[in-house]
Design a protein around this motif. Sequence first.
Motif, PDB file in Angstrom:
ATOM      1  N   LEU A 370     -35.269  -9.811 -14.492  1.00 30.37           N
ATOM      2  CA  LEU A 370     -35.936  -9.972 -15.330  1.00 30.37           C
ATOM      3  C   LEU A 370     -37.431  -8.368 -15.303  1.00 30.37           C
ATOM      4  CD1 LEU A 370     -37.158 -13.554 -15.921  1.00 30.37           C
ATOM      5  CD2 LEU A 370     -36.062 -12.333 -17.495  1.00 30.37           C
ATOM      6  N   LEU A 371     -37.848  -7.872 -15.736  1.00 32.87           N
ATOM      7  CA  LEU A 371     -38.895  -7.377 -16.327  1.00 32.87           C
ATOM      8  C   LEU A 371     -40.131  -7.687 -16.621  1.00 32.87           C
ATOM      9  CD1 LEU A 371     -37.226  -3.620 -16.742  1.00 32.87           C
ATOM     10  CD2 LEU A 371     -37.869  -4.277 -14.194  1.00 32.87           C
ATOM     11  N   THR A 372     -41.201  -7.498 -15.924  1.00 27.55           N
ATOM     12  CA  THR A 372     -42.635  -7.338 -15.972  1.00 27.55           C
ATOM     13  C   THR A 372     -43.603  -6.321 -16.139  1.00 27.55           C
ATOM     14  OG1 THR A 372     -43.210  -9.128 -14.407  1.00 27.55           O
ATOM     15  CG2 THR A 372     -42.708 -10.142 -15.877  1.00 27.55           C
ATOM     16  N   GLY A 373     -44.360  -6.661 -16.447  1.00 27.51           N
ATOM     17  CA  GLY A 373     -45.417  -5.582 -16.174  1.00 27.51           C
ATOM     18  C   GLY A 373     -45.868  -5.697 -17.832  1.00 27.51           C
ATOM     19  N   SER A 374     -47.210  -4.213 -18.081  1.00 21.53           N
ATOM     20  CA  SER A 374     -47.991  -4.110 -19.238  1.00 21.53           C
ATOM     21  C   SER A 374     -47.503  -3.543 -19.693  1.00 21.53           C
ATOM     22  CB  SER A 374     -49.460  -3.569 -18.212  1.00 21.53           C
ATOM     23  OG  SER A 374     -48.721  -2.061 -18.232  1.00 21.53           O
ATOM     24  N   HIS A 520     -40.511  -5.595 -11.257  1.00 23.06           N
ATOM     25  CA  HIS A 520     -41.945  -5.267 -12.407  1.00 23.06           C
ATOM     26  C   HIS A 520     -42.522  -3.878 -12.126  1.00 23.06           C
ATOM     27  CE1 HIS A 520     -44.145  -5.855  -8.406  1.00 23.06           C
ATOM     28  NE2 HIS A 520     -45.414  -4.757  -9.436  1.00 23.06           N
ATOM     29  N   PHE A 521     -43.447  -3.649 -13.014  1.00 13.22           N
ATOM     30  CA  PHE A 521     -43.947  -1.708 -13.257  1.00 13.22           C
ATOM     31  C   PHE A 521     -45.194  -2.957 -13.164  1.00 13.22           C
ATOM     32  CE2 PHE A 521     -39.640  -1.087 -14.725  1.00 13.22           C
ATOM     33  CZ  PHE A 521     -39.617   0.097 -14.069  1.00 13.22           C
ATOM     34  N   TYR A 534     -45.071   4.107 -12.702  1.00 13.60           N
ATOM     35  CA  TYR A 534     -43.417   4.537 -13.090  1.00 13.60           C
ATOM     36  C   TYR A 534     -42.502   4.023 -12.030  1.00 13.60           C
ATOM     37  CZ  TYR A 534     -45.702   6.676 -17.222  1.00 13.60           C
ATOM     38  OH  TYR A 534     -46.463   7.080 -18.402  1.00 13.60           O
ATOM     39  N   ARG A 535     -42.420   3.128 -11.692  1.00 11.37           N
ATOM     40  CA  ARG A 535     -41.954   3.091 -10.407  1.00 11.37           C
ATOM     41  C   ARG A 535     -41.574   1.497 -10.226  1.00 11.37           C
ATOM     42  NH1 ARG A 535     -40.089   7.216  -7.604  1.00 11.37           N
ATOM     43  NH2 ARG A 535     -41.166   9.147  -7.237  1.00 11.37           N
ATOM     44  N   LEU A 536     -40.475   1.007 -10.276  1.00 11.41           N
ATOM     45  CA  LEU A 536     -39.505  -0.065  -9.991  1.00 11.41           C
ATOM     46  C   LEU A 536     -40.580  -0.932  -9.054  1.00 11.41           C
ATOM     47  CD1 LEU A 536     -37.796  -2.393 -11.790  1.00 11.41           C
ATOM     48  CD2 LEU A 536     -36.173  -1.747 -10.004  1.00 11.41           C
ATOM     49  N   MET A 537     -40.820  -2.072  -8.608  1.00  9.06           N
ATOM     50  CA  MET A 537     -41.102  -2.702  -7.399  1.00  9.06           C
ATOM     51  C   MET A 537     -40.999  -3.953  -7.788  1.00  9.06           C
ATOM     52  SD  MET A 537     -45.454  -1.378  -7.811  1.00  9.06           S
ATOM     53  CE  MET A 537     -45.178  -1.870  -5.716  1.00  9.06           C
ATOM     54  N   ASP A 538     -40.663  -4.461  -6.388  1.00 12.09           N
ATOM     55  CA  ASP A 538     -39.958  -5.892  -6.635  1.00 12.09           C
ATOM     56  C   ASP A 538     -40.868  -6.764  -6.933  1.00 12.09           C
ATOM     57  OD1 ASP A 538     -37.218  -5.203  -5.030  1.00 12.09           O
ATOM     58  OD2 ASP A 538     -38.268  -5.142  -3.063  1.00 12.09           O
ATOM     59  N   GLY A 539     -40.818  -8.131  -7.118  1.00 10.79           N
ATOM     60  CA  GLY A 539     -41.159  -9.258  -7.608  1.00 10.79           C
ATOM     61  C   GLY A 539     -42.247  -9.454  -9.297  1.00 10.79           C
ATOM     62  N   ARG A 540     -42.547 -10.448  -9.288  1.00 18.22           N
ATOM     63  CA  ARG A 540     -43.167 -10.362 -11.257  1.00 18.22           C
ATOM     64  C   ARG A 540     -44.870 -10.142 -10.313  1.00 18.22           C
ATOM     65  NH1 ARG A 540     -43.147 -15.593  -8.586  1.00 18.22           N
ATOM     66  NH2 ARG A 540     -41.309 -15.761  -9.782  1.00 18.22           N
TER      67      ARG A 540
END
Length: 580
Positions: A370-374, A520-521, A534-540
């Motif tokens: 699951l990807l979250t972010g603005s 998340h981003f 624009y870096r993919l990061m762990d967690g929500r």
Amino acid sequence: MEYLIFALTILAFIVLIMFKGFLDDRKKRADFIVWLRNNYGTLPRREEIKPEEFERISCYFRRHEAKGYYVDDITWNDLNMDSIFKKMNYAYSAAGEEYLYHLLRTPAQDTGKIERLEKHIRFFMEHEEERIKFQVFFAKLGRTGKHSIYDYLNYLDLLGERSNKKHYWGDLGILFSLLAMFFSVSAGVVLLLFFICRNIIVYFKIKNEIEPYITSFGYILRLLRSVDDIVRLSSEGFEEEMEELKACRKKMSRFKSGSYIIMSSARMSASGNPIEVLLDYVRMTFHLDLIKFNNMLAEVRKNIDTIDRMLTISGYMEAAIAVGAYRTSLGGAYCLPELNDYEGLHIENMYHPLIDNPVKNSISTKRGILLTGSNASGKSTFLKTVSLNAILAQTIHTCLADSYSGSPYRIMSSMALRDDLSGGDSYYIVEIKSLKRILNQAESADRGQDRENLDSARCFCGNKVLCFVDEVLRGTNTVERIAASTQILKSLAKGNVICFAATHDIELTHLLENDYDNYHFEEEIQGDDVVFNYRLMDGRATTRNAIKLLRVMGYDEDITRSAENLAEEFIAKGVWKAHE
């Protein structure tokens, strides 16, 4: 004597024109060979492919549309694959570009097909002289114009049954008129003029009807000539294909025999050659080309499968050249994917080819994420980058990454949807239909449909589904969206499916944390500017910047302050409260 000098002068002039044309063709060919040698990895010089041209380019795929899995229209459009195709369309012939399009829409479900393609790509990349010779022949084959050769083949029945009797009767009439002159010159001349006029009128009436098919026959003839040239070239790694081409050429020998009368090279190019002008009058009078057309039509109808096979083999060869040229254009920024029994996906430093100076990201997972972010933080681009690389891995065996490892998948997406005005469907209806097709594919894969069509020793997990969903059920209210999205995503978390989903609903990351990994981003607000890394990061995602973005974009302070207060109150009490 004067007449003889005049005739010799005209003859010398014609020979001079023909000789100049011959020299011009040789120079053009030599210049083209130099260009190919010095510009490997540079797209052919041609006009921009217009959207309507994809109707022609997709004809081979539509005719050979797989019974099992292929990249459907929704996924193709979601990933802007038309633009991806343009970046790797190094083909000079219609057969080549139509097969390349077909290749991109039919990801391999067994590694045997991929291994064979890789062998042929490497051959052309490592043997420059052989590659150039093939490219020269494919350039001579050329394109078909507005319509695909398959458009004409599909509509041959519209020409109905055709007979040469009327043409033979017209020729006999002219012969009878000439014989009649021995008995009465005046009567013979009248008859001759009558039959010539009759033949010319009939000629233009029929010629207009068959003209489009004459163009298609010209392409088939060029295909046969290309096959004649190709089978004489080095056949290292193409032994089976060469033998098959020879067999096809033999079956089409009657089609080629005598074809000059209907489609000489000078006539097809409208060169204005004096000999051709003279022959045009002969054709109009005696219908020689119409008679030959009917004979050629009969041969085409008998050998449609043979023509299709020649187009397939030729197109496949040029597609292999195009993939090699595309790899060269990447300057080493690609990898050869490992398609194996790895039950997941591992990609290092992947990027999207349509983005200038892209930020590379990596992912390694054995289940959905699951990807979250603005908004605009990179979620959709990441989904497209992963799905695109998965397709390229199973089609052209080339990934835009440092490394790629995964099983053969059925790749589907539900991302760039919109209202269907023509069908009367709202966005929500379009969305649930799109998601349903993915669920149906997952159920089909779970039942093992089409497994009998695969090489079981090499198919690995070819019935697994890799799907990408951007904002699940965004077209409905919050409560029902979260409830329905939870159950749909749970269904897409089965053992035979890996789902990548982007969402703004943080609630889903909690409800589905046992089924999905969270990534998340994020962005930073620096003064009056928003900075995305624009870096993919762990967690929500843990930050909320939507309201802050309103302030950055110049919204009134009363709006943004009131919005923040309202949001904070809901977070604290779990209830929305109306404010004065």
